[in-house]
Design a protein around this motif. Structure first.
Motif, PDB file in Angstrom:
ATOM      1  N   UNK A  86     -41.376 -27.170 -43.639  1.00  0.00           N
ATOM      2  CA  UNK A  86     -39.947 -27.034 -43.933  1.00  0.00           C
ATOM      3  C   UNK A  86     -39.520 -25.580 -43.772  1.00  0.00           C
ATOM      4  N   UNK A  87     -38.262 -25.374 -43.602  1.00  0.00           N
ATOM      5  CA  UNK A  87     -37.730 -24.014 -43.493  1.00  0.00           C
ATOM      6  C   UNK A  87     -36.385 -23.944 -44.199  1.00  0.00           C
ATOM      7  N   UNK A  88     -35.837 -22.770 -44.242  1.00  0.00           N
ATOM      8  CA  UNK A  88     -34.573 -22.607 -44.948  1.00  0.00           C
ATOM      9  C   UNK A  88     -33.457 -22.178 -43.994  1.00  0.00           C
ATOM     10  N   UNK A  89     -32.271 -22.390 -44.416  1.00  0.00           N
ATOM     11  CA  UNK A  89     -31.111 -22.029 -43.597  1.00  0.00           C
ATOM     12  C   UNK A  89     -31.122 -20.525 -43.316  1.00  0.00           C
ATOM     13  N   UNK A  90     -31.409 -19.772 -44.322  1.00  0.00           N
ATOM     14  CA  UNK A  90     -31.406 -18.315 -44.179  1.00  0.00           C
ATOM     15  C   UNK A  90     -32.470 -17.855 -43.192  1.00  0.00           C
ATOM     16  N   UNK A  91     -33.615 -18.525 -43.185  1.00  0.00           N
ATOM     17  CA  UNK A  91     -34.700 -18.149 -42.275  1.00  0.00           C
ATOM     18  C   UNK A  91     -34.277 -18.375 -40.834  1.00  0.00           C
ATOM     19  N   UNK A  92     -33.606 -19.448 -40.597  1.00  0.00           N
ATOM     20  CA  UNK A  92     -33.127 -19.741 -39.243  1.00  0.00           C
ATOM     21  C   UNK A  92     -32.051 -18.743 -38.848  1.00  0.00           C
ATOM     22  N   UNK A  93     -31.161 -18.501 -39.758  1.00  0.00           N
ATOM     23  CA  UNK A  93     -30.074 -17.554 -39.489  1.00  0.00           C
ATOM     24  C   UNK A  93     -30.656 -16.176 -39.189  1.00  0.00           C
ATOM     25  N   UNK A  94     -31.643 -15.815 -39.954  1.00  0.00           N
ATOM     26  CA  UNK A  94     -32.253 -14.511 -39.764  1.00  0.00           C
ATOM     27  C   UNK A  94     -32.970 -14.453 -38.418  1.00  0.00           C
ATOM     28  N   UNK A  95     -33.602 -15.522 -38.051  1.00  0.00           N
ATOM     29  CA  UNK A  95     -34.296 -15.594 -36.767  1.00  0.00           C
ATOM     30  C   UNK A  95     -33.297 -15.454 -35.617  1.00  0.00           C
ATOM     31  N   UNK A  96     -32.146 -15.992 -35.797  1.00  0.00           N
ATOM     32  CA  UNK A  96     -31.110 -15.912 -34.768  1.00  0.00           C
ATOM     33  C   UNK A  96     -30.429 -14.550 -34.784  1.00  0.00           C
ATOM     34  N   UNK A  97     -30.705 -13.789 -35.813  1.00  0.00           N
ATOM     35  CA  UNK A  97     -30.125 -12.456 -35.882  1.00  0.00           C
ATOM     36  C   UNK A  97     -28.836 -12.429 -36.677  1.00  0.00           C
ATOM     37  N   UNK A  98     -28.563 -13.522 -37.333  1.00  0.00           N
ATOM     38  CA  UNK A  98     -27.331 -13.584 -38.117  1.00  0.00           C
ATOM     39  C   UNK A  98     -27.659 -13.983 -39.553  1.00  0.00           C
ATOM     40  N   UNK A  99     -28.278 -13.099 -40.235  1.00  0.00           N
ATOM     41  CA  UNK A  99     -28.700 -13.412 -41.584  1.00  0.00           C
ATOM     42  C   UNK A  99     -27.519 -13.774 -42.482  1.00  0.00           C
ATOM     43  N   UNK A 100     -26.417 -13.109 -42.273  1.00  0.00           N
ATOM     44  CA  UNK A 100     -25.261 -13.376 -43.123  1.00  0.00           C
ATOM     45  C   UNK A 100     -24.591 -14.701 -42.813  1.00  0.00           C
TER      46      UNK A 100
END
Length: 115
Positions: free
Chosen positions: A28-42
DNA sequence: TTGCTGACCGACG
DNA sequence: CCGTCGGCCAGCA
């Protein structure tokens, strides 16, 4: 060749779907982890919103493997049933109790780290 | 077209 | 400790 081997994500959503599909079963992963991976942590909210749009995608997007930072199944109501997400996770070997992923820290899959 | 909303996260008081 | 707010970006009326 004009160009692009892959359409390099016309939309931010495509990027999210691609990452979600890379999540191995039982993880499993988290929304923030994906966002951070995409470069958009916020923009973690957009990741969740992308999941909503994922429902319109023909491809299977294992959104049930995506939970919030606390390991809670926040989006379980959006699968068409409050227990669908839980059953899908348990079907992959992930124990879910009280709407929360058991041993979430152990099953956590970081897209920017595992890759 | 503008504006609001949304399955989050982290900071602040 | 707990409540509140800001930020980020794209879809939809």
């Amino acid at each position: 060749m004009a160009g692009r081997l892959k359409k390099k994500s016309d939309s931010f959503f495509e990027n999210v779907y691609d990452v979600v599909r890379m999540i191995p079963a039982g993880r499993v992963t988290s929304y923030g982890a994906i966002a951070e991976y995409l470069g958009t942590r916020g923009s973690a909210r957009m990741v969740g919103w992308a999941m909503n749009a994922a429902h319109t995608q023909v491809n299977d997007v294992p959104a049930h493997r995506v939970v919030n930072r606390n390991g809670f199944l926040t989006g379980r109501h959006h699968f068409g049933g409050p227990v669908i997400m839980k059953q899908l996770l348990e079907s992959e070997g992930v124990s879910v109790e009280n709407d929360r992923v058991v041993r979430f820290e152990e099953l956590f899959w970081n897209p920017g780290k595992e890759l």
